[in-house]
Design a protein around this motif. Structure first.
Motif, mmCIF file in Angstrom:
data_model
loop_
_atom_site.group_PDB
_atom_site.id
_atom_site.type_symbol
_atom_site.label_atom_id
_atom_site.label_comp_id
_atom_site.label_asym_id
_atom_site.label_seq_id
_atom_site.Cartn_x
_atom_site.Cartn_y
_atom_site.Cartn_z
ATOM 1 N N ASN A 134 29.657 30.106 -40.277
ATOM 2 C CA ASN A 134 30.732 29.216 -39.850
ATOM 3 C C ASN A 134 30.854 29.156 -38.330
ATOM 4 O O ASN A 134 30.991 30.168 -37.658
ATOM 5 C CB ASN A 134 32.065 29.670 -40.448
ATOM 6 N N GLU A 136 32.729 27.311 -34.886
ATOM 7 C CA GLU A 136 34.000 26.710 -34.472
ATOM 8 C C GLU A 136 33.856 26.113 -33.083
ATOM 9 O O GLU A 136 33.315 26.765 -32.176
ATOM 10 C CB GLU A 136 35.107 27.756 -34.481
ATOM 11 N N SER A 145 39.112 19.509 -29.309
ATOM 12 C CA SER A 145 39.501 19.087 -30.660
ATOM 13 C C SER A 145 40.971 18.697 -30.669
ATOM 14 O O SER A 145 41.803 19.441 -30.159
ATOM 15 C CB SER A 145 39.264 20.216 -31.666
ATOM 16 N N SER A 149 40.231 22.371 -35.546
ATOM 17 C CA SER A 149 39.216 23.024 -34.717
ATOM 18 C C SER A 149 38.442 24.114 -35.448
ATOM 19 O O SER A 149 37.675 24.841 -34.824
ATOM 20 C CB SER A 149 39.870 23.625 -33.459
ATOM 21 N N THR A 150 38.636 24.232 -36.772
ATOM 22 C CA THR A 150 37.848 25.178 -37.562
ATOM 23 C C THR A 150 37.477 24.526 -38.883
ATOM 24 O O THR A 150 38.121 23.562 -39.327
ATOM 25 C CB THR A 150 38.620 26.480 -37.854
ATOM 26 N N ILE A 151 36.446 25.077 -39.527
ATOM 27 C CA ILE A 151 36.055 24.587 -40.851
ATOM 28 C C ILE A 151 37.221 24.711 -41.826
ATOM 29 O O ILE A 151 37.518 23.798 -42.608
ATOM 30 C CB ILE A 151 34.843 25.381 -41.381
ATOM 31 N N MET A 154 39.910 22.066 -41.294
ATOM 32 C CA MET A 154 39.425 20.767 -41.754
ATOM 33 C C MET A 154 39.504 20.655 -43.274
ATOM 34 O O MET A 154 39.998 19.654 -43.811
ATOM 35 C CB MET A 154 37.991 20.557 -41.283
ATOM 36 N N ASN A 168 27.694 27.207 -43.501
ATOM 37 C CA ASN A 168 27.598 25.764 -43.635
ATOM 38 C C ASN A 168 26.168 25.382 -43.978
ATOM 39 O O ASN A 168 25.230 25.785 -43.287
ATOM 40 C CB ASN A 168 27.961 25.055 -42.321
ATOM 41 N N GLU A 212 35.894 17.524 -33.698
ATOM 42 C CA GLU A 212 35.932 17.028 -35.075
ATOM 43 C C GLU A 212 34.601 16.403 -35.491
ATOM 44 O O GLU A 212 34.208 16.461 -36.658
ATOM 45 C CB GLU A 212 37.055 15.998 -35.240
ATOM 46 N N LEU A 215 32.421 19.198 -36.595
ATOM 47 C CA LEU A 215 32.888 19.785 -37.843
ATOM 48 C C LEU A 215 32.591 18.879 -39.039
ATOM 49 O O LEU A 215 32.168 19.345 -40.100
ATOM 50 C CB LEU A 215 34.380 20.090 -37.749
ATOM 51 N N ARG A 218 29.194 19.016 -40.216
ATOM 52 C CA ARG A 218 28.969 20.178 -41.067
ATOM 53 C C ARG A 218 29.651 20.052 -42.436
ATOM 54 O O ARG A 218 29.470 20.915 -43.291
ATOM 55 C CB ARG A 218 29.449 21.437 -40.336
#
Length: 231
Positions: A134, A136, A145, A149-151, A154, A168, A212, A215, A218
């Motif tokens: 993962n 960031e 962002s 700002s993180t998986i 989101m 990911n 974004e 992210l 991913r």
């Protein structure tokens, strides 16, 4: 089977797209979203449409899906204009994929990441697929962002009770063959949200690509292959 090649381009020479004509593509089933600094006439290669230079190719993918949601082709092939452009920087290796893999992908009638064999510290799965722990955007101080700002942030913003993933699986660059059924797992509103999340310009002191965008790049493999329920 009805196929469309959707190309997101920024300052790349697209003459190489003529090689896809040997694999069933033509100006009639190729769409080029061009965000280049200087507008060029690519009409001999496809329907060339000006696009704002925001959100990388993620914006263009979402734009195409939103604008064609009710009449999608059987297969969408989403690619970037610089698929092979930077080969010299890698000692002669192709950039996002190899030529052989790319041309095989043009014949695919199933979901397929278009990627190359990766080596290094990242995990490689059978067939050369790319897996990354993962990542960031906040780990890079020059990336901005606005919405998440993180998986994890989101996934929580987009899905009902999303599972937690320690890694990911994705195709760097966001190049995919995607059947219509995979896209229609989610509503038009869902893709409008993704388009909105990447449709801004970061402040000048940051790099031009939003966090974004990285992210959602991913997210593509996950959302088109896993059983997720949108909010």
């Amino acid at each position: 089977m009805d196929k469309v090649l959707v190309v997101s381009n920024y300052n790349s020479d697209l003459k190489w797209l003529s090689t896809t004509h040997d694999y069933g593509f033509s100006p009639q089933n190729t769409i080029i979203y061009d965000r280049s600094d200087v507008e060029k006439d690519w009409s001999h290669l496809g329907d060339s449409i000006r696009s704002p230079n925001v959100g990388e190719n993620i914006y263009d993918i979402m734009r195409y899906i939103v604008e064609h949601y009710d009449n999608l082709p059987d297969i969408c092939i989403f690619i970037k204009g610089n698929m092979f452009q930077r080969s010299e920087e890698r000692g002669g290796a192709e950039y996002y994929t190899t030529y052989d893999r790319f041309y095989r992908a043009l014949n695919a009638e199933y979901f397929l990441p278009i990627e190359r064999f990766h080596q290094g510290t990242h995990v490689v799965v059978n067939g050369g697929g790319f897996i990354e722990p993962n990542w960031e955007p906040k780990s890079c101080p020059k990336i901005y962002s606005r919405h998440f700002s993180t998986i994890s942030e989101m996934l929580q913003k987009l899905f009902v009770n999303p599972p937690s993933f320690p890694y990911n699986r994705f195709a760097p660059g966001g190049n995919y063959v995607v059947p219509k059924g995979n896209i229609l797992k989610f509503s038009k509103r869902f893709y409008e949200k993704l388009k909105f999340y990447v449709s801004y310009e970061p402040p000048e002191e940051f790099q031009s690509t939003s966090g974004e965008s990285y992210l959602i790049e991913r997210l593509l493999y996950l959302m088109w292959t896993e059983d997720l329920v949108e909010l």
